[in-house]
Design an enzyme around this catalytic site. Structure first.
Site, PDB file in Angstrom:
ATOM      1  N   ASP A 176      40.370  33.357  33.407  1.00  0.00           N
ATOM      2  CA  ASP A 176      39.173  33.921  33.589  1.00  0.00           C
ATOM      3  C   ASP A 176      37.954  32.878  32.910  1.00  0.00           C
ATOM      4  O   ASP A 176      38.143  32.102  32.028  1.00  0.00           O
ATOM      5  CB  ASP A 176      38.662  35.162  33.211  1.00  0.00           C
ATOM      6  CG  ASP A 176      38.683  35.313  31.544  1.00  0.00           C
ATOM      7  OD1 ASP A 176      39.847  34.892  30.986  1.00  0.00           O
ATOM      8  OD2 ASP A 176      37.698  35.694  30.984  1.00  0.00           O
TER       9      ASP A 176
ATOM     10  N   PHE B   1      38.540  23.065  31.372  1.00  0.00           N
ATOM     11  CA  PHE B   1      38.263  24.544  31.347  1.00  0.00           C
ATOM     12  C   PHE B   1      38.625  24.726  32.737  1.00  0.00           C
ATOM     13  O   PHE B   1      38.226  24.278  33.825  1.00  0.00           O
ATOM     14  CB  PHE B   1      37.162  25.063  30.913  1.00  0.00           C
ATOM     15  CG  PHE B   1      37.213  26.462  30.828  1.00  0.00           C
ATOM     16  CD1 PHE B   1      37.626  26.995  29.633  1.00  0.00           C
ATOM     17  CD2 PHE B   1      37.054  27.410  31.819  1.00  0.00           C
ATOM     18  CE1 PHE B   1      37.884  28.469  29.284  1.00  0.00           C
ATOM     19  CE2 PHE B   1      36.995  28.774  31.534  1.00  0.00           C
ATOM     20  CZ  PHE B   1      37.428  29.497  30.364  1.00  0.00           C
ATOM     21  N   VAL B   2      39.666  25.774  32.998  1.00  0.00           N
ATOM     22  CA  VAL B   2      40.203  26.041  34.353  1.00  0.00           C
ATOM     23  C   VAL B   2      40.023  27.261  34.700  1.00  0.00           C
ATOM     24  O   VAL B   2      40.117  28.378  33.537  1.00  0.00           O
ATOM     25  CB  VAL B   2      41.560  25.416  34.517  1.00  0.00           C
ATOM     26  CG1 VAL B   2      41.696  24.002  34.476  1.00  0.00           C
ATOM     27  CG2 VAL B   2      42.648  26.192  33.621  1.00  0.00           C
TER      28      VAL B   2
ATOM     29  N   GLU C 275      52.786  33.694  29.406  1.00  0.00           N
ATOM     30  CA  GLU C 275      51.436  33.334  28.921  1.00  0.00           C
ATOM     31  C   GLU C 275      50.948  32.626  30.054  1.00  0.00           C
ATOM     32  O   GLU C 275      51.549  31.890  31.066  1.00  0.00           O
ATOM     33  CB  GLU C 275      51.338  32.296  27.759  1.00  0.00           C
ATOM     34  CG  GLU C 275      51.085  33.034  26.519  1.00  0.00           C
ATOM     35  CD  GLU C 275      49.761  33.376  26.003  1.00  0.00           C
ATOM     36  OE1 GLU C 275      49.081  33.683  27.134  1.00  0.00           O
ATOM     37  OE2 GLU C 275      49.725  33.663  24.822  1.00  0.00           O
ATOM     38  N   ASP C 276      49.395  32.728  30.197  1.00  0.00           N
ATOM     39  CA  ASP C 276      48.758  32.088  31.300  1.00  0.00           C
ATOM     40  C   ASP C 276      48.573  30.596  30.915  1.00  0.00           C
ATOM     41  O   ASP C 276      48.644  29.671  31.793  1.00  0.00           O
ATOM     42  CB  ASP C 276      47.164  32.743  31.485  1.00  0.00           C
ATOM     43  CG  ASP C 276      46.596  32.875  30.291  1.00  0.00           C
ATOM     44  OD1 ASP C 276      47.082  32.724  29.360  1.00  0.00           O
ATOM     45  OD2 ASP C 276      45.288  33.558  30.443  1.00  0.00           O
TER      46      ASP C 276
ATOM     47  N   LYS D  43      44.692  39.922  29.663  1.00  0.00           N
ATOM     48  CA  LYS D  43      45.001  40.119  30.847  1.00  0.00           C
ATOM     49  C   LYS D  43      45.473  39.036  31.608  1.00  0.00           C
ATOM     50  O   LYS D  43      45.891  39.015  33.082  1.00  0.00           O
ATOM     51  CB  LYS D  43      43.753  40.798  31.532  1.00  0.00           C
ATOM     52  CG  LYS D  43      43.054  41.848  31.093  1.00  0.00           C
ATOM     53  CD  LYS D  43      42.110  42.480  31.725  1.00  0.00           C
ATOM     54  CE  LYS D  43      40.666  42.162  30.965  1.00  0.00           C
ATOM     55  NZ  LYS D  43      40.200  42.397  29.847  1.00  0.00           N
ATOM     56  N   GLY D  44      45.375  37.676  31.291  1.00  0.00           N
ATOM     57  CA  GLY D  44      45.361  36.597  32.013  1.00  0.00           C
ATOM     58  C   GLY D  44      46.938  36.129  32.526  1.00  0.00           C
ATOM     59  O   GLY D  44      46.893  35.721  33.855  1.00  0.00           O
TER      60      GLY D  44
ATOM     61  N   ARG E 236      39.540  35.508  37.945  1.00  0.00           N
ATOM     62  CA  ARG E 236      41.160  35.746  37.843  1.00  0.00           C
ATOM     63  C   ARG E 236      41.637  35.801  39.104  1.00  0.00           C
ATOM     64  O   ARG E 236      42.981  35.650  39.308  1.00  0.00           O
ATOM     65  CB  ARG E 236      41.294  37.021  36.943  1.00  0.00           C
ATOM     66  CG  ARG E 236      40.913  37.017  35.381  1.00  0.00           C
ATOM     67  CD  ARG E 236      41.464  38.137  34.677  1.00  0.00           C
ATOM     68  NE  ARG E 236      40.925  38.406  33.375  1.00  0.00           N
ATOM     69  CZ  ARG E 236      41.115  37.613  32.324  1.00  0.00           C
ATOM     70  NH1 ARG E 236      41.830  37.034  32.274  1.00  0.00           N
ATOM     71  NH2 ARG E 236      40.332  38.166  31.357  1.00  0.00           N
TER      72      ARG E 236
ATOM     73  N   ASP F 105      47.062  26.586  24.851  1.00  0.00           N
ATOM     74  CA  ASP F 105      46.077  25.665  24.662  1.00  0.00           C
ATOM     75  C   ASP F 105      46.154  24.970  23.149  1.00  0.00           C
ATOM     76  O   ASP F 105      46.835  24.142  22.852  1.00  0.00           O
ATOM     77  CB  ASP F 105      44.755  26.433  24.830  1.00  0.00           C
ATOM     78  CG  ASP F 105      43.690  25.437  24.754  1.00  0.00           C
ATOM     79  OD1 ASP F 105      43.742  24.048  25.090  1.00  0.00           O
ATOM     80  OD2 ASP F 105      42.481  25.720  24.443  1.00  0.00           O
TER      81      ASP F 105
HETATM   82  P1  IMP Z   1      45.173  29.304  22.421  1.00  0.00           P
HETATM   83  O1  IMP Z   1      45.332  30.194  21.254  1.00  0.00           O
HETATM   84  O2  IMP Z   1      43.949  28.231  21.975  1.00  0.00           O
HETATM   85  O3  IMP Z   1      46.506  28.596  22.744  1.00  0.00           O
HETATM   86  O4  IMP Z   1      44.597  29.879  23.682  1.00  0.00           O
HETATM   87  C1  IMP Z   1      45.125  30.714  24.615  1.00  0.00           C
HETATM   88  C2  IMP Z   1      44.199  31.616  25.228  1.00  0.00           C
HETATM   89  O5  IMP Z   1      42.777  31.046  25.483  1.00  0.00           O
HETATM   90  C3  IMP Z   1      44.542  31.829  26.557  1.00  0.00           C
HETATM   91  O6  IMP Z   1      45.559  32.662  26.549  1.00  0.00           O
HETATM   92  C4  IMP Z   1      43.479  32.006  27.435  1.00  0.00           C
HETATM   93  O7  IMP Z   1      43.138  33.529  27.342  1.00  0.00           O
HETATM   94  C5  IMP Z   1      42.309  31.051  26.764  1.00  0.00           C
HETATM   95  N1  IMP Z   1      42.087  29.984  27.376  1.00  0.00           N
HETATM   96  C6  IMP Z   1      42.106  28.698  26.889  1.00  0.00           C
HETATM   97  N2  IMP Z   1      41.900  27.765  27.702  1.00  0.00           N
HETATM   98  C7  IMP Z   1      41.436  28.224  28.919  1.00  0.00           C
HETATM   99  C8  IMP Z   1      40.967  27.718  30.054  1.00  0.00           C
HETATM  100  O8  IMP Z   1      40.937  26.727  30.527  1.00  0.00           O
HETATM  101  N3  IMP Z   1      40.582  28.916  31.024  1.00  0.00           N
HETATM  102  C9  IMP Z   1      40.504  30.007  30.677  1.00  0.00           C
HETATM  103  N4  IMP Z   1      41.164  30.524  29.454  1.00  0.00           N
HETATM  104  C10 IMP Z   1      41.508  29.635  28.617  1.00  0.00           C
HETATM  105 MG    MG Z   2      45.395  34.646  27.652  1.00  0.00          MG
END
Ligand code: IMP
Ligand code: MG
Length: 178
Positions: A162, A155-156, A102-103, A46-47, A168, A106
């Protein structure tokens, strides 16, 4: 929700105005680069919903929209890199120019999985547009074509992001108190 800062927040990283301004710039780049293309934005639920709608409103070329949802276990904690599609796209992407919206990117596991999965469906092109990019935490390399902001390893929340499904709807992006 308004700019009034919640007590759970450590500090605001990007204000509503800064986000709006930066999205406008990125939307202009996209409108230019996809001028003669068949652009479809794919949002990851949903992000990315808040970012996708704001971005789409600023894009000046015709654009289609679709969504998918993932179950991710890469969200800090459990075994990293485990991702699967929980709700698939409504329509085919064959021959289309796809921007995965993407939101935040990471570790990169989610983005890499989605790129690999969507690439197998025959799009004409496939690229990533992310609101936030946390490059210090990258584990797998993924090409990020468009990014609004780079952020540090904190963490944001807000603007779609969220913490336990909350925050959100904040108009700004903030660091949560730990
Ligand atoms: P990745 O697979 O590690 O790149 O993670 C991506 C997903 O982790 C994002 O789409 C978010 O849903 C979640 N995420 C990673 N960091 C944060 C953060 O700082 N705040 C909120 N959600 C996060
Ligand atoms: Mg996400």
């Amino acid at each position: 929700m308004s700019e009034a800062q919640l007590p759970q927040l450590e500090r605001i990283l990007f204000t509503e105005e800064q986000i709006r301004e930066r999205i406008r710039e990125v939307a202009a780049e996209i409108s230019e680069q996809y001028r003669d293309k068949d652009l479809k934005l794919i949002g990851v639920l949903k992000g990315s919903v808040f970012f996708l709608t704001a971005l789409a409103r600023e894009i000046t070329i015709p654009v289609k929209i679709d969504f998918l949802a993932i179950s991710s276990f890469s969200n800090r904690g459990a075994a990293p890199g485990m991702v699967r599609i929980a709700k698939d796209l409504d329509e085919s992407i064959e021959g289309e120019d796809i921007l995965l919206v993407e939101d935040i990117v990471d570790t990169g596991f989610t983005a890499r999985y989605l790129l690999q999965t969507l690439a197998g469906r025959g799009p004409n092109s496939l690229a990533i547009c992310t609101l936030l990019d946390r490059t210090p935490c990258r584990i797998v390399q993924v090409p990020v074509a468009f990014r609004c902001f780079e952020i540090p390893d904190r963490f944001v929340i807000g603007f779609g992001l969220d913490y336990r499904q909350l925050y959100r709807n904040l108009g700004y992006i903030a660091v949560l108190k730990t």
